[in-house]
Design a protein around this motif. Structure first.
Motif, short mmCIF file in Angstrom:
data_model
loop_
_atom_site.label_atom_id
_atom_site.label_comp_id
_atom_site.label_asym_id
_atom_site.label_seq_id
_atom_site.Cartn_x
_atom_site.Cartn_y
_atom_site.Cartn_z
N GLU A 169 -5.17 -12.36 2.45
CA GLU A 169 -4.33 -13.47 2.89
C GLU A 169 -3.77 -14.27 1.72
N ARG A 170 -4.35 -14.10 0.53
CA ARG A 170 -3.86 -14.89 -0.60
C ARG A 170 -2.66 -14.26 -1.29
N PHE A 171 -2.36 -13.03 -0.95
CA PHE A 171 -1.25 -12.35 -1.62
C PHE A 171 0.05 -12.52 -0.84
N GLY A 172 1.15 -12.39 -1.52
CA GLY A 172 2.43 -12.33 -0.84
C GLY A 172 2.57 -10.97 -0.16
N LEU A 173 3.34 -10.92 0.91
CA LEU A 173 3.49 -9.66 1.63
C LEU A 173 4.13 -8.60 0.76
N ALA A 174 5.15 -9.01 0.00
CA ALA A 174 5.83 -8.04 -0.85
C ALA A 174 4.85 -7.47 -1.87
N GLN A 175 3.96 -8.35 -2.33
CA GLN A 175 2.97 -7.92 -3.32
C GLN A 175 1.96 -6.95 -2.70
N LEU A 176 1.52 -7.26 -1.48
CA LEU A 176 0.61 -6.34 -0.79
C LEU A 176 1.27 -4.99 -0.58
N HIS A 177 2.55 -5.05 -0.25
CA HIS A 177 3.27 -3.80 -0.03
C HIS A 177 3.34 -2.98 -1.32
N GLN A 178 3.55 -3.67 -2.43
CA GLN A 178 3.55 -3.01 -3.74
C GLN A 178 2.21 -2.37 -4.04
N LEU A 179 1.15 -3.15 -3.79
CA LEU A 179 -0.19 -2.63 -4.04
C LEU A 179 -0.44 -1.40 -3.19
N ARG A 180 -0.07 -1.52 -1.95
CA ARG A 180 -0.29 -0.41 -1.03
C ARG A 180 0.51 0.82 -1.47
N GLY A 181 1.61 0.56 -2.17
CA GLY A 181 2.44 1.65 -2.68
C GLY A 181 1.73 2.52 -3.72
N ARG A 182 0.57 2.08 -4.19
CA ARG A 182 -0.20 2.90 -5.13
C ARG A 182 -0.79 4.11 -4.45
N ILE A 183 -0.97 4.05 -3.12
CA ILE A 183 -1.53 5.20 -2.41
C ILE A 183 -0.44 5.82 -1.54
N GLY A 184 -0.77 6.93 -0.92
CA GLY A 184 0.24 7.63 -0.13
C GLY A 184 1.19 8.40 -1.02
N ARG A 185 0.72 8.79 -2.21
CA ARG A 185 1.59 9.47 -3.16
C ARG A 185 1.28 10.96 -3.25
N GLY A 186 0.27 11.38 -2.53
CA GLY A 186 -0.08 12.81 -2.60
C GLY A 186 -0.04 13.42 -1.23
N GLN A 187 -0.75 14.57 -1.09
CA GLN A 187 -0.66 15.29 0.18
C GLN A 187 -1.65 14.74 1.21
N TYR A 188 -2.55 13.84 0.81
CA TYR A 188 -3.61 13.39 1.72
C TYR A 188 -3.18 12.17 2.51
N GLN A 189 -3.71 12.10 3.74
CA GLN A 189 -3.52 10.89 4.53
C GLN A 189 -4.16 9.72 3.76
N SER A 190 -3.41 8.61 3.65
CA SER A 190 -3.95 7.47 2.91
C SER A 190 -4.24 6.29 3.82
N TYR A 191 -5.18 5.45 3.36
CA TYR A 191 -5.63 4.32 4.18
C TYR A 191 -5.67 3.05 3.34
N CYS A 192 -5.11 1.99 3.91
CA CYS A 192 -5.16 0.70 3.23
C CYS A 192 -5.92 -0.27 4.13
N VAL A 193 -6.94 -0.92 3.57
CA VAL A 193 -7.70 -1.88 4.37
C VAL A 193 -7.50 -3.27 3.78
#
Ligand code: ADP
Ligand code: MG
Length: 680
Positions: free
Chosen positions: A551-575
């Protein structure tokens, strides 16, 4: 004209006003109220509700009574009435006020109502015997220093408007005002300070906001036009080998990448200087487009430089760029603050002599001693992390090199035109094929055990995880400490069977690099990190991201962070671990859960947080706005953009009588960047 000429302003008050930035009468008239206190609706005593503020017209109907319940407290009560009932005006420790009243006086009062049994009290009211400034109207509230009271300011403003408002120069041409139904300036200024009702306020505000947006947009266009007009850049020749290079890439470019590179090529080919922004969501593949441009520059015999905000990203870009160029005789170098001096000197001299073709680095690349032999292309990645000045310094490293800036913070186009008003914009609006959208979950801290066991299952399957520490604003030191604490507790706790690494901004560059390398190589299972991994980092095998105190992060920032995963062939999960309790914070988390679309997310972020927090406009070189709001006035902004273009088409230097006042206002607004305007 000096503000001292206003009735009621002597040297003393003038000095106080100066502290607010008010020196001329015009400054004063444009000193817009921060908010308003609506005292315009008179109530009757019988309508009073406990706890409300109310304006009343009453008659003094008895003698004052003074009570002294304690040594330091005196209570003054004055009985009043209207045709509907009785009440008491009540003041604490201000007995002298009783001297102002006589039996039978008719007065207007405004204050907070307190009902005690049968007694209706009006607490510490402001009062007037005749119709004046304080009661019975909408009262402007100004941002003031404690040396000047709001009441003084209201009086000064009233005098200034009475005597000078008609003399204010009109900036907007009459035909434009007529077309858009905008008030003339003197009525707008009067209406913004002393509106009779809400409609008058809105009409005044609309006129002033429009003027501000128009002037802003015109100024930015003038800066852009100046570039196009007078600054010719490098004309890169057509080259062989571009297609071969593209054909040999390990993947096929997306349609969007091809289109954007075409736009870049056209800019490079033309003799005007390229000033282009590439916007593209996280993972849309901006880097390769930049690499193509650098290839073209190299083939044409020019050097390129790419500036990025962190050392980790610089290293990573350097490595991947070197790989893409490995079949060619292109010499790449990495320059960051932590490169040893001996090595640095070699790089600097090779740059100057032209031995290095491509330089990648952090802010280190804009230091004074960095000189190029023939810089042709300057790129900044993650532009939203830099300010305009830094971009400008980079540009000055060559003789009008072509400029490319990239950002993953997508913003609505209208806003992009403002924030990057002096740039042409290309958008990569497509992700490379085969990406699986990240699944996002929002949970409370109570779920942490379940989250951890889920993570462990994935780690046993060979995947890797990022765990992002709570956001701490204070300092790098504190950030480091909180990261270290989390690291120790997890490493020796739930994740003790796994290899856990720690990364934070306060570590030495070499340390950071080696941690990042082990994570990339798969020698670490879990990376605990601050937001230093926010931009750019690319480890396809990592498919989990846990973010504490999301909750302390900006949404755009969370989206950026989440962008670190989902880069390969595996299903990725963000919690996202949410400890926010408010409705807004829950709503914000839901936005991320629902959407993977950076444009949608940043629009929502703007809506929920407001533009002030979304971007520091200072960073972007946008003058402060007094009335307009770039987000909530978006519709008006669109009209202003349209009109600016029309106006400049008609008279691109604003020299006709009709537009001269606009020209002056633009110069005033852009006083820090006057030299960039086309006028000069
Ligand atoms: P960003 O736009 O966030 O900077 P990157 O340039 O880091 O994204 O690209 C993300 C990943 O996608 C990289 O691993 C890159 O090699 C890969 N990539 C880029 N373009 C394509 C494409 N057309 N097809 C497949 N993969 C691509
Ligand atoms: Mg990138």
């Amino acid at each position: 004209m000096s503000v001292q000429y206003v009735k009621g302003v002597g040297p003393k008050r003038a000095a106080k006003l100066k502290r607010l930035g008010i020196e001329t009468i015009e400054d004063l008239l444009y000193y817009i109220p921060r908010e308003y206190d609506d005292r315009s609706n008179f109530k009757r005593i019988s309508q009073c509700i406990d706890g409300d503020k109310a304006s009343l017209r009453v008659e003094v109907c008895g003698y004052p009574s003074k009570l002294r319940p304690r040594r330091n407290l005196s209570i003054l009560k004055i009985p009043v009435k209207d045709s509907s009932g009785f009440a008491n005006l009540v003041w604490f420790n201000q007995d002298y006020i009783s001297n102002h009243f006589s039996l039978g006086d008719r007065i207007a009062v405004n204050g907070k109502i307190s009902i005690r049994g049968n007694e209706i009290q009006i607490m510490n009211p402001v009062f007037e015997k005749e119709k004046g400034n304080r009661v019975g109207r909408i009262v402007p509230i100004y941002s003031l220093t404690n040396k000047l009271s709001n009441n003084e300011m209201v009086n000064i403003m009233r005098n200034a408007i009475r005597d000078y408002v008609e003399k204010l120069p009109e900036v907007l041409p009459k035909c434009l005002r007529d077309e858009l139904k905008l008030l003339p300036i003197h009525r707008a200024i009067k209406g913004i300070h002393f509106p009779k009702n809400r409609e008058e306020y809105l009409a005044a505000r609309r006129r002033l906001a429009f003027e501000e947006l128009l002037v802003l947009q015109l100024g930015l266009l003038l800066i852009k036009n100046r570039r196009a007009d007078t600054r010719s850049g490098i004309k890169f020749p057509a080259i062989d080998g571009m297609n071969t290079f593209i054909d040999n890439l390990p993947f096929e470019l997306t349609k969007a990448q091809k289109r954007v590179f075409k736009e870049i090529e056209a800019d490079m080919k033309s003799k005007k200087q390229m000033n282009r922004l590439i916007q593209g969501d996280v993972g849309s593949g901006k880097t390769i487009v930049a690499i193509l441009a650098m290839f073209k520059a190299w083939k044409s015999g020019y050097q390129s430089v790419m500036m990025v905000p962190t050392e980790i990203l610089a290293t990573q870009h350097y490595e991947s760029i070197s790989r893409f160029f490995s079949d060619y005789n292109i010499s790449c170098a990495l320059l960051t603050g932590s490169i040893p001096n001996r090595e640095k000197e070699k790089i600097l001299s090779d740059l100057k002599s032209g031995k290095i073709d491509v330089l990648v680095g952090t802010h280190a690349v804009i230091q004074e001693n960095v000189e190029f032999a023939r810089l042709g292309l300057a790129i900044t990645d993650e532009q939203h992390r830099f300010g305009v000045e830094q971009r400008a310094v980079l540009t000055q490293k060559g003789i009008n090199p072509d400029i490319l800036v990239m950002t993953a913070t997508p913003i609505p186009r209208t806003l992009a035109l403002i924030l990057y008003g002096d740039l042409d914009i290309s958008i990569i609006d497509e992700l490379p094929p085969g990406r699986k959208p990240v699944e996002t979950y929002v949970v409370g801290l109570g779920m942490i055990d379940r989250v951890n066991s889920f993570v462990k299952k994935q780690l046993l399957l060979g995947r890797q995880a990022y765990i992002v520490c709570p956001l701490i604003e204070e300092s790098d030191k504190l950030k480091a400490r909180s990261a270290e604490e989390l690291y120790v507790s997890l490493k020796d706790g739930v994740y003790r069977e796994f290899k856990v690494g720690l990364l934070h901004g306060n570590m030495k560059a070499k340390e950071k690099e080696s941690i990042m390398d082990s994570f990339k190589a798969g020698n670490l299972d879990v990376l605990i990190s601050t937001t230093v991994i926010e931009v750019g980092v690319n480890v396809p095998n990592a498919n989990i991201m846990i973010i504490y105190n999301a909750e302390r992060f900006g949404l755009a920032q969370l989206h950026q962070l989440r962008g670190r995963i989902g880069r390969g062939q595996y299903q990725s999960y963000c919690v996202l671990i949410n400890e926010g309790k408010t409705r807004i914070s829950r709503e914000r988390m839901r936005v991320l859960q629902k959407s993977n679309d950076g444009f949608y997310i940043s629009e929502k972020d703007l809506e929920l947080r407001g533009p002030g927090e979304f971007f520091g406009t200072r960073q972007h070189g946008i003058p402060d706005l007094k009335v307009a709001n770039l987000f909530t006035d978006m519709d008006m902004l669109k009209i202003a953009q349209l009109k600016s273009k029309e106006i400049l088409k008609e008279d691109y230097l604003l020299l006709s009588d009709e537009y001269l006042p606009l020209r002056q206002t633009i110069i005033n607004m852009f006083k820090d960047r006057v030299n960039d305007l086309i006028f000069n």
